[in-house]
Design a protein around this motif. Structure first.
Motif, PDB file in Angstrom:
ATOM      1  N   LEU A   1      51.485 -14.889   0.332  1.00 14.89           N
ATOM      2  CA  LEU A   1      52.403 -13.771   0.088  1.00 14.89           C
ATOM      3  C   LEU A   1      52.608 -13.567  -1.403  1.00 14.89           C
ATOM      4  O   LEU A   1      52.509 -12.448  -1.924  1.00 14.89           O
ATOM      5  CB  LEU A   1      53.749 -14.027   0.781  1.00 14.89           C
ATOM      6  CG  LEU A   1      53.772 -13.759   2.279  1.00 14.89           C
ATOM      7  CD1 LEU A   1      55.055 -14.304   2.915  1.00 14.89           C
ATOM      8  CD2 LEU A   1      53.661 -12.255   2.547  1.00 14.89           C
TER       9      LEU A   1
ATOM     10  N   ARG B   1      49.693 -11.916  -2.983  1.00 22.36           N
ATOM     11  CA  ARG B   1      49.625 -10.477  -2.731  1.00 22.36           C
ATOM     12  C   ARG B   1      50.727  -9.730  -3.482  1.00 22.36           C
ATOM     13  O   ARG B   1      50.574  -8.559  -3.831  1.00 22.36           O
ATOM     14  CB  ARG B   1      49.719 -10.200  -1.230  1.00 22.36           C
ATOM     15  CG  ARG B   1      48.422 -10.509  -0.487  1.00 22.36           C
ATOM     16  CD  ARG B   1      48.587 -10.290   1.002  1.00 22.36           C
ATOM     17  NE  ARG B   1      47.321 -10.421   1.724  1.00 22.36           N
ATOM     18  CZ  ARG B   1      46.721 -11.566   1.977  1.00 22.36           C
ATOM     19  NH1 ARG B   1      47.261 -12.700   1.558  1.00 22.36           N
ATOM     20  NH2 ARG B   1      45.576 -11.593   2.620  1.00 22.36           N
ATOM     21  N   PHE B   2      51.856 -10.395  -3.673  1.00 22.33           N
ATOM     22  CA  PHE B   2      52.952  -9.756  -4.405  1.00 22.33           C
ATOM     23  C   PHE B   2      52.595  -9.576  -5.876  1.00 22.33           C
ATOM     24  O   PHE B   2      53.171  -8.734  -6.568  1.00 22.33           O
ATOM     25  CB  PHE B   2      54.232 -10.610  -4.328  1.00 22.33           C
ATOM     26  CG  PHE B   2      54.894 -10.598  -2.966  1.00 22.33           C
ATOM     27  CD1 PHE B   2      54.543  -9.649  -2.009  1.00 22.33           C
ATOM     28  CD2 PHE B   2      55.870 -11.528  -2.652  1.00 22.33           C
ATOM     29  CE1 PHE B   2      55.151  -9.638  -0.759  1.00 22.33           C
ATOM     30  CE2 PHE B   2      56.481 -11.518  -1.417  1.00 22.33           C
ATOM     31  CZ  PHE B   2      56.124 -10.576  -0.468  1.00 22.33           C
TER      32      PHE B   2
ATOM     33  N   PRO C   1      49.463  -8.910  -7.736  1.00 23.52           N
ATOM     34  CA  PRO C   1      48.026  -8.605  -7.845  1.00 23.52           C
ATOM     35  C   PRO C   1      47.484  -8.783  -9.258  1.00 23.52           C
ATOM     36  O   PRO C   1      46.282  -8.958  -9.442  1.00 23.52           O
ATOM     37  CB  PRO C   1      47.947  -7.148  -7.374  1.00 23.52           C
ATOM     38  CG  PRO C   1      49.331  -6.603  -7.492  1.00 23.52           C
ATOM     39  CD  PRO C   1      50.256  -7.745  -7.318  1.00 23.52           C
ATOM     40  N   GLN C   2      48.354  -8.766 -10.245  1.00 16.82           N
ATOM     41  CA  GLN C   2      47.904  -8.944 -11.632  1.00 16.82           C
ATOM     42  C   GLN C   2      47.837 -10.422 -12.015  1.00 16.82           C
ATOM     43  O   GLN C   2      47.509 -10.750 -13.147  1.00 16.82           O
ATOM     44  CB  GLN C   2      48.881  -8.266 -12.606  1.00 16.82           C
ATOM     45  CG  GLN C   2      49.393  -6.915 -12.149  1.00 16.82           C
ATOM     46  CD  GLN C   2      48.358  -5.837 -12.378  1.00 16.82           C
ATOM     47  OE1 GLN C   2      47.727  -5.796 -13.427  1.00 16.82           O
ATOM     48  NE2 GLN C   2      48.170  -4.966 -11.384  1.00 16.82           N
TER      49      GLN C   2
ATOM     50  N   ARG D   1      55.975  -4.283  -1.852  1.00 17.89           N
ATOM     51  CA  ARG D   1      55.858  -5.467  -2.714  1.00 17.89           C
ATOM     52  C   ARG D   1      54.395  -5.765  -3.032  1.00 17.89           C
ATOM     53  O   ARG D   1      54.082  -6.337  -4.079  1.00 17.89           O
ATOM     54  CB  ARG D   1      56.495  -6.674  -2.032  1.00 17.89           C
ATOM     55  CG  ARG D   1      58.017  -6.655  -2.089  1.00 17.89           C
ATOM     56  CD  ARG D   1      58.605  -7.829  -1.332  1.00 17.89           C
ATOM     57  NE  ARG D   1      60.059  -7.940  -1.519  1.00 17.89           N
ATOM     58  CZ  ARG D   1      60.930  -7.148  -0.930  1.00 17.89           C
ATOM     59  NH1 ARG D   1      60.518  -6.200  -0.123  1.00 17.89           N
ATOM     60  NH2 ARG D   1      62.222  -7.297  -1.150  1.00 17.89           N
ATOM     61  N   PHE D   2      53.505  -5.401  -2.109  1.00 16.02           N
ATOM     62  CA  PHE D   2      52.080  -5.620  -2.364  1.00 16.02           C
ATOM     63  C   PHE D   2      51.570  -4.694  -3.464  1.00 16.02           C
ATOM     64  O   PHE D   2      50.554  -4.980  -4.105  1.00 16.02           O
ATOM     65  CB  PHE D   2      51.253  -5.350  -1.094  1.00 16.02           C
ATOM     66  CG  PHE D   2      51.408  -6.401  -0.019  1.00 16.02           C
ATOM     67  CD1 PHE D   2      51.997  -7.627  -0.299  1.00 16.02           C
ATOM     68  CD2 PHE D   2      50.959  -6.165   1.271  1.00 16.02           C
ATOM     69  CE1 PHE D   2      52.140  -8.590   0.687  1.00 16.02           C
ATOM     70  CE2 PHE D   2      51.095  -7.126   2.254  1.00 16.02           C
ATOM     71  CZ  PHE D   2      51.695  -8.337   1.968  1.00 16.02           C
TER      72      PHE D   2
ATOM     73  N   LEU E   1      49.998 -13.710   8.814  1.00 13.83           N
ATOM     74  CA  LEU E   1      48.955 -13.582   7.807  1.00 13.83           C
ATOM     75  C   LEU E   1      47.798 -14.455   8.287  1.00 13.83           C
ATOM     76  O   LEU E   1      47.924 -15.168   9.278  1.00 13.83           O
ATOM     77  CB  LEU E   1      49.447 -14.080   6.452  1.00 13.83           C
ATOM     78  CG  LEU E   1      50.414 -13.174   5.687  1.00 13.83           C
ATOM     79  CD1 LEU E   1      51.801 -13.262   6.255  1.00 13.83           C
ATOM     80  CD2 LEU E   1      50.419 -13.543   4.212  1.00 13.83           C
TER      81      LEU E   1
END
Lengths: 347, 347
Positions: A185, A188-189, A191-192, B188-189, B342
DNA sequence: AAAGTCATGAGGCACGTACCTCATTGGCGG
DNA sequence: CCGCCAATGAGGTACGTGCCTCATGACTTT
């Protein structure tokens, strides 16, 4: 007419007739009493299989002279998770009574294996058919569990498994998977990529050591742009966790995420709120309690992973009933799932 | 000695003694039979409360001449969710038999209210104490539910609620919350914002209209940088969903997220894989099935929201048992939680 | 006052299993 | 052949509730 759809219920009388023996012999076989030749036992068992006899739990429970006793042994202290477990137990005490299951709660000093072992040793098979314990991996506890099993007391270990013991059944979430899920999670929260802190409680309990393992493994496999700070130890304690988090936030102005796999979430939320960075950092914590609920609603916590104590208790009671009634207790209960809660699906 | 810890079980005899009435009168009150003055009813109820009498379910079940019949009426067809529900029902049939609950499955044409109503009307109270149905909001179904209730057949409606009916109990997830959760996760993704597509099945079933409502509300409230494309209708069908998603991907090269609140996930995964953009788009779908499982493992789907059919079935059986035994059936069963899966916490 | 109705009491049988006691059988050794 | 013992049969009671019948007393109606 004990029937539905025209088919009569299969009873012990049918077994006796088909096996060509008397009721008394069927009874001896069913309840494991001595005085039956092996050949006769086989005849009876063949008959049981042939006509599909199943012991009627209602009648069985009614006929046996005493009810089922289940003793929960839970750590004393301020641990919020244990408190909510205790609540769940009390919630289920009355309904269980309708099924002739008597529930008793015993509190022992937290993280004290010797005390737990003493409590187990003190259980009398006359009043307790089944003990449900939360235990660390302690030699004294293991021995006590085995001793209890020999005294015909089934031992269930929810939350935290005891791999080496004779325990009959494990009920609880997969803590490695919980750690993996938190990592997945957070990955994915963010991405950078970025910097993520890991806060542990005590590594004494097995669940608290499984989680970081899963966390690190998942990050390494899928999210190589994320760097981990820690683990730091908050000892499952609000004030310690607060000061650790406060220091952490001060030291890392670029902190992007945080995973607290232990307790002490009141302190976590307080530190985040005080820093003014609540909401700017993605936070995952464990156990749905008053503190984490408040964190979710207020926006300081994004996700809470939960063990669902209510479901665990329910399953423990069901398993205890099945065990005491001669079943194997394992049939038909799914493993507890990891509860994942956001502000939006709070129950 | 029907006791644990020295306390005798409280029986109807005790109630009679304390209330100062005969056993027959207690029995009349307990089972709602006529011929008792209101004042006497009160005396008995006071006694019940005073000594904490609880009907012994085992004995009660044993004494009544027939077992409990539960009929599940489920839509026929290829719907994967219904298939897994049917599996769950079959899994619980044998264990339920031990508790004298006989389970029967009736299949009717999907989305055909008249057929469902006919099936309900055809139920005989002699062999069926409780019906569990999945229904759209259809006048004929509503009437049939009320009629069944009048015939003393309790009706449970999991998955999809029937607000206007006399249904005794609702078991199912909060679909508005499910929509909110999907939005909250996607938000949030995608911290940078972006374009998100919404795919619906049929808006005929209530659950499929609740989800987009929650989805839009949560996005509007918290994630204003996210733009929604759609809703497009896939009619819960794999091939239609596939072509819709394929067209969508071609038309929006910058698509960042996707929420499919209906079925047809086989098509969804296929279209994503074919486009070569699986993994680059954050995808949320519903119901843990073979297709969504494959999507999770393969990386095409990030999150699956699940209704937990197994849990629903278990609760339906428990509720049916309690209802048929004269309880209110509502006591002590928590609402079903939204399962969030997930790849990392697949059970 | 006689006849009827209603609230209640008294008691018993049934459900399917557990557990108990007391025969009865058959095989064995002495 | 007698006695012993293990294996089995026969039959009972108990568990707590549901449901049935019949009797009794009080009160109402005609």
């Amino acid at each position: 007419m004990n029937e539905i759809g025209g088919r009569r219920r299969v009873t012990v009388h049918d077994v006796a007739r088909v096996a060509g023996v008397s009721l008394a012999t069927v009874d001896r076989v069913l309840n494991g009493r001595p005085g039956v030749r092996a050949a006769t036992v086989e005849k009876v068992e063949a008959a049981i299989a042939e006509i599909g006899f199943h012991r009627d739990l209602s009648a069985s429970l009614l006929a046996r002279a005493r009810d089922i006793g289940v003793t929960f042994i839970i750590p004393d202290g301020s641990n919020a998770f244990m408190a909510s477990s205790a609540e769940a137990i009390e919630r289920w005490t009355a309904p269980a009574l309708s099924d002739r299951v008597h529930i008793q709660i015993l509190r022992v000093k937290a993280l004290d294996g010797a005390a737990l072992a003493r409590a187990l040793d003190g259980l009398d098979a006359k009043t307790c058919d089944c003990a449900v314990i939360v235990a660390g991996e302690d030699a004294a506890v293991l021995a006590a569990v085995d001793a209890a099993t020999r005294r015909d007391i089934a031992v269930l270990t929810p939350v935290s498994d005891l791999p080496g013991s004779q325990r009959r059944h494990f009920i609880g979430i997969d803590n490695v998977a919980a750690g993996r899920t938190a990592a997945s999670l957070l990955g994915r929260f963010l991405p950078q990529g970025g910097k993520v802190a890991l806060i542990a409680g005590s590594l004494h309990l097995r669940d608290h050591s499984d989680r970081p393992a899963g966390f690190h493994a998942a990050l390494a496999a899928e999210f190589s742009t994320i760097a981990v700070v820690g683990p730091l130890e908050g000892h499952d304690e609000a004030s310690q966790t607060e000061s650790i988090v406060a220091a952490l936030l001060a030291e890392h102005p670029d902190l992007a995420g945080l995973y607290n796999l232990g307790a002490g979430n009141t302190g976590l939320v307080k530190a985040l709120d005080n820093s003014g960075r609540a909401g700017a950092i993605r936070v995952i914590a464990h156990e749905l309690t008053a503190a984490t609920r408040q964190g979710l609603v207020g926006g300081a916590i994004d996700v809470v992973l939960d063990q669902n104590p209510d479901g665990e208790i329910r399953q423990a009671i069901a398993a205890a009933r099945a065990l005491a009634l001669g079943g194997n207790g394992l049939s038909g209960n799914a493993p507890i799932e990891i509860g994942i809660f956001l502000r939006d699906n709070l129950r």
